[in-house]
Each structure stands twice: as C-alpha cells, then as structure tokens.
Design an enzyme around this catalytic site. Structure first.
Site, short mmCIF file in Angstrom:
data_model
loop_
_atom_site.label_atom_id
_atom_site.label_comp_id
_atom_site.label_asym_id
_atom_site.label_seq_id
_atom_site.Cartn_x
_atom_site.Cartn_y
_atom_site.Cartn_z
N VAL A 81 0.81 -1.22 0.00
CA VAL A 81 0.00 0.00 0.00
C VAL A 81 0.84 1.27 0.00
O VAL A 81 0.33 2.36 -0.26
CB VAL A 81 -0.98 0.04 1.19
CG1 VAL A 81 -1.98 -1.11 1.11
CG2 VAL A 81 -0.26 0.04 2.53
N ASN A 90 -6.99 -1.47 5.71
CA ASN A 90 -6.69 -2.12 6.97
C ASN A 90 -5.20 -2.35 7.21
O ASN A 90 -4.77 -2.54 8.35
CB ASN A 90 -7.44 -3.47 7.01
CG ASN A 90 -6.95 -4.39 8.10
OD1 ASN A 90 -7.26 -4.21 9.27
ND2 ASN A 90 -6.19 -5.42 7.73
N TYR A 95 3.48 5.66 16.15
CA TYR A 95 2.20 4.99 15.91
C TYR A 95 1.05 5.95 16.13
O TYR A 95 0.10 6.01 15.33
CB TYR A 95 2.09 3.77 16.82
CG TYR A 95 0.93 2.87 16.49
CD1 TYR A 95 0.94 2.13 15.29
CD2 TYR A 95 -0.16 2.73 17.34
CE1 TYR A 95 -0.12 1.30 14.97
CE2 TYR A 95 -1.22 1.89 17.02
CZ TYR A 95 -1.19 1.19 15.83
OH TYR A 95 -2.24 0.36 15.50
#
Length: 238
Positions: free
Chosen positions: A63, A89, A153
């Site tokens: 991706v 996802n 993150y």
C-alpha cells in the site's frame, strides 16, 4: 441493504483483523479480494477463506506504492466487474521512546498506516463513485489516546482519523459513505504477537467483521462516521 454478491477489497487481509472481516463478509454472500505484500501469502489466505475461487481473490500489493494499489483495483474490476466496499486495513507498529525511534521505522509507519490509506482511496475512488460504495479505514484508539513509546504509531493513527473524517466530507458529495473504525486491543498477530487463549478478553477479528457488516446495513441516509470499540472487560487479562 442487499450486499449479496457485492464486492469488498480489504488491504492487509491475509491475517488478523482483515482476514476476520473477510470471513464475515463472505458468510453474508459477498465476494472479497484481500491483499498482502507477498502474492503467495495472499493466495494461500484466499484459499483458506473459500475453496470457491469465484468468491475470493488474493492480490499482491504494497500500500506504500500507489501503482500497486492501482493494479490491485484493476485486478478486482477485471475479475468481479465492480467494487463496492473498501477497507484500508494494512498497518504496522513500532514502539520506542521518540529519541530511540529509528528513522526507517518511523517512515514505514507513516507510509503504511497513513499514506497507504490515501493510496487505497485514490486508486479506488472511481470504482466507488460508480457503485456509490463505502470506504472504511481501520484506525485505532491510538488515534485519539496518546501513550509513551507510541509517538510514531500515534502520529500515524491520529493522521488516519483526521484523513478519514476529511475524506468523508469530500466523498459524500459523490454518494460514497466513509467511516473510520477505532479498535482497542484486538486478538491478532499485530506487532509480532502470537495469539493464544490468553487473548480471550480482547476484541476478536470476527467482532470487527460484524461491525463492518453492521455499518453496511445502515440506511443510506445515516452515516456513523467514527466508531470507537473497546474490550468490555480489559481486566480479564490480569
């Protein structure tokens, strides 16, 4: 809403949450394409999902590469003739104090978790516009709750939440619904975790699949644009 034979594309669908969502959608009669970085892994996962290859498709796509996502969507249209639901996802996580975070790991999280969502949406927009479909992102409670050792993150998932909410305002003008799902602890292989019975207290991948299915069943006039979901009893892990 009748989603029988509708087509879903799930990035990072070879295991964990993506695989669990694929199982649920297939059980309701949908056709599903899943992607992973390795073609062999994606094809093996597709066979586990269903022995009927008219219902599933395993695709190789990174991706972080827009051209990969373009080719993935082209393969889906070629096989199934349409694309109705997309779940961005794919994700990775690296955790360390910010002064110890390696530059390449920071970039990998931003490129996969955040830029990957943009690539997937950009590649699938025309197909979703045609089908008046649904685009979803898999964010995290880390997209609203910051924590030590999670700067990279957190940055990626805060970004996913903001990106998806803004995209929702753009895409609803084209009758495309957009939602972001923000789970807490989920039983999966994320961050090299080995799932076991000790994870029984966590959200299960199929629970997220049921949530995705419930979103698809909402009346077209109604849009739950941001959904937070948590384990009911996190103290059970003790």
């Amino acid at each position: 809403m009748d989603y029988k034979n509708k087509v879903a594309y799930i990035t990072g669908g070879t295991h964990g949450i993506g695989f669990g969502v694929a199982q649920v959608l297939l059980s309701h009669g949908m056709r599903v394409a899943i992607s992973g970085r390795k073609l062999e892994t994606a094809q093996e996962a597709a066979k586990k999902l269903s022995s009927d290859d008219s219902k599933v498709l395993g695709i190789s796509s990174d991706v972080t590469n827009f051209e990969d996502e373009q080719k993935a969507v082209e393969q889906i249209i070629e096989k199934f003739g349409q694309l109705d639901v997309v779940l961005a996802n794919a994700g990775v996580g690296h955790f360390a104090p910010i002064y110890e975070m390696e530059v390449d790991k920071w970039k990998q999280m931003i490129e996969t978790n955040l830029t990957g969502c943009f690539h997937t949406l950009k590649a699938s927009f025309e197909a979703l516009k045609k089908s008046e479909g649904y685009y979803m992102t898999l964010a995290s409670l880390a997209g609203t709750n910051f924590f030590a050792n999670g700067a990279g993150y957190n940055a990626s998932k805060f970004g996913v939440v903001g990106f998806t909410q803004a995209a929702m305002l753009d895409l609803r003008q084209h009758n495309i619904k957009v939602s972001t799902i923000m789970p807490g602890s989920v039983k999966s292989e994320f961050n090299n975790h080995e799932p076991s019975d000790k994870d029984a207290w966590k959200i299960q991948p199929e629970d997220i699949g049921k949530l995705v299915w419930d979103l698809l069943q909402m009346h077209p006039r109604t849009l739950p644009s941001k959904i937070e979901v948590r384990p009911t009893r996190p103290d059970l892990k003790k």
